[in-house]
Design an enzyme around this catalytic site. Structure first.
Site, mmCIF file in Angstrom:
data_model
loop_
_atom_site.group_PDB
_atom_site.id
_atom_site.type_symbol
_atom_site.label_atom_id
_atom_site.label_comp_id
_atom_site.label_asym_id
_atom_site.label_seq_id
_atom_site.Cartn_x
_atom_site.Cartn_y
_atom_site.Cartn_z
ATOM 1 N N HIS A 61 -11.722 14.908 -35.698
ATOM 2 C CA HIS A 61 -11.052 13.685 -36.131
ATOM 3 C C HIS A 61 -10.967 13.647 -37.660
ATOM 4 O O HIS A 61 -11.740 14.307 -38.339
ATOM 5 C CB HIS A 61 -11.862 12.439 -35.764
ATOM 6 C CG HIS A 61 -12.234 12.302 -34.331
ATOM 7 N ND1 HIS A 61 -11.585 11.441 -33.490
ATOM 8 C CD2 HIS A 61 -13.223 12.887 -33.606
ATOM 9 C CE1 HIS A 61 -12.158 11.491 -32.287
ATOM 10 N NE2 HIS A 61 -13.138 12.364 -32.327
ATOM 11 N N THR A 63 -11.065 10.349 -40.661
ATOM 12 C CA THR A 63 -11.574 8.973 -40.635
ATOM 13 C C THR A 63 -10.575 7.928 -41.135
ATOM 14 O O THR A 63 -10.760 6.743 -40.870
ATOM 15 C CB THR A 63 -12.836 8.843 -41.514
ATOM 16 O OG1 THR A 63 -12.488 9.229 -42.845
ATOM 17 C CG2 THR A 63 -13.960 9.720 -40.980
ATOM 18 N N GLU A 125 -16.197 13.774 -37.169
ATOM 19 C CA GLU A 125 -15.282 13.028 -38.038
ATOM 20 C C GLU A 125 -15.298 13.672 -39.427
ATOM 21 O O GLU A 125 -16.372 13.990 -39.954
ATOM 22 C CB GLU A 125 -15.705 11.559 -38.157
ATOM 23 C CG GLU A 125 -15.508 10.744 -36.896
ATOM 24 C CD GLU A 125 -14.096 10.146 -36.780
ATOM 25 O OE1 GLU A 125 -13.244 10.432 -37.648
ATOM 26 O OE2 GLU A 125 -13.865 9.408 -35.801
ATOM 27 N N ASP A 179 -4.740 12.127 -35.278
ATOM 28 C CA ASP A 179 -5.718 12.916 -36.035
ATOM 29 C C ASP A 179 -6.209 14.118 -35.214
ATOM 30 O O ASP A 179 -6.178 14.068 -33.985
ATOM 31 C CB ASP A 179 -6.922 12.043 -36.466
ATOM 32 C CG ASP A 179 -7.680 11.412 -35.303
ATOM 33 O OD1 ASP A 179 -7.027 10.902 -34.389
ATOM 34 O OD2 ASP A 179 -8.926 11.421 -35.332
HETATM 35 ZN ZN LIG Z 1 -9.953 10.168 -33.985
#
Ligand SMILES: [Zn+2]
Length: 282
Positions: A61, A63, A125, A179
């Site tokens: 991911h 952020t 993340e 993302d």
């Molecule tokens: Zn995400």
């Protein structure tokens, strides 16, 4: 004797009354933990051989927030990840959730037959602003990517996560998420075994075939997307949902253009993923 015969029934009555009143209380108390019970004893000296990790996926991911804000969100709100990689010149890897526990990073999601990826994945993340106002995307730093690779390699080795199960949030939730975006270097990771990639010469060969003979049907593309892991509609139409899935696929495998349209190159890449040897044609 006389006295005794008079006293004895009273004793019996009290005795009976005692058990009639007290016994139910004693039995009811069995349902609760007696304060004097010994602590639970478990012998940990044995270990079974037949077991494996519950972790099947690694999900990447960004952020969309700077480091202080990302830390605040991921530690104080109802969203979390196992790891957070910051964006300082020398980035830090924070572990926010133990790998044995379920972090809340994936949400409604699907990859192949797996739904609820929170249960089966490790979430990472990366601090990154994502899409910018001028239409460009925030870059990842070289230092961040090097740490991502080390971390993904470590997790994948320990949990035996296969390359096709190292995915982005957009891969598992294409209707909701974009993302880690088109700047995430999937190709570079895959070259080190940290993700799935395709034979580029074969994809080019298939793309040329499609250019000359025409594109596969929409239904075929949707079927291929599904067989590549994506939760794709099977409508036979390039509807909004299908465009979102195509865009997610393109961001991952052909980040130069992610317009959600079916073109020869996209179809060629999909086919090369599914049919890595030309003899195994569809
Ligand atoms: Zn995400």
């Amino acid at each position: 004797m006389h006295k005794k015969t008079l006293v004895l029934p009273t004793h019996r009555l009290i005795y009976r009354l005692f058990w009639l009143l007290i016994l139910p209380l004693v039995l009811a108390a069995c349902g609760s933990v007696p304060t004097t019970a010994p602590s639970l004893q478990i012998d940990h000296s044995l270990t079974a051989q037949g077991k494996n990790s519950r972790v099947r996926h690694i999900v990447l991911h960004y952020t969309v927030a700077d480091t202080p804000r990302s830390i605040k969100i991921l530690t104080e709100q109802n969203v979390s990840s196992h790891y957070l990689i910051t964006d300082e010149q020398l980035p830090t890897i924070y572990q926010l959730v133990d790998e044995s526990e379920r972090a809340w990073h994936a949400g409604v999601s699907q990859w192949y037959e797996h739904t609820d990826l929170n249960t089966s994945s490790i979430g990472i993340e990366i601090v990154n602003a994502g899409p910018l106002d001028d239409g460009s995307w925030a870059p990842y730093s070289r230092e961040q990517i090097e740490l991502v690779k080390q971390l993904v390699r470590d997790i994948a080795e320990r949990h035996r996560v296969t390359p096709s199960n190292i995915v982005g949030h957009s891969d598992i939730a294409p209707q909701r998420k974009i993302d880690p975006g088109p700047h995430f270097p999937w190709r570079e990771l895959a070259q080190e075994g940290l993700g799935r990639w395709y034979d580029e010469a074969l994809a080019q060969h298939y793309a040329q075939e499609f250019q000359q003979r025409g594109l596969p049907s929409v239904l075929t593309i949707q079927d291929w997307l599904q067989r590549a892991g994506y939760a794709s509609p099977q409508s036979g139409r390039v509807d909004e949902e299908t465009k979102n899935v195509l865009a997610a696929f393109q961001m991952h495998y052909r980040p130069g253009r992610y317009d959600g349209q079916i073109d020869a190159q996209t179809a060629g890449i999909l086919k090369a993923l599914l049919y890595p040897k030309p003899s195994q044609d569809s």
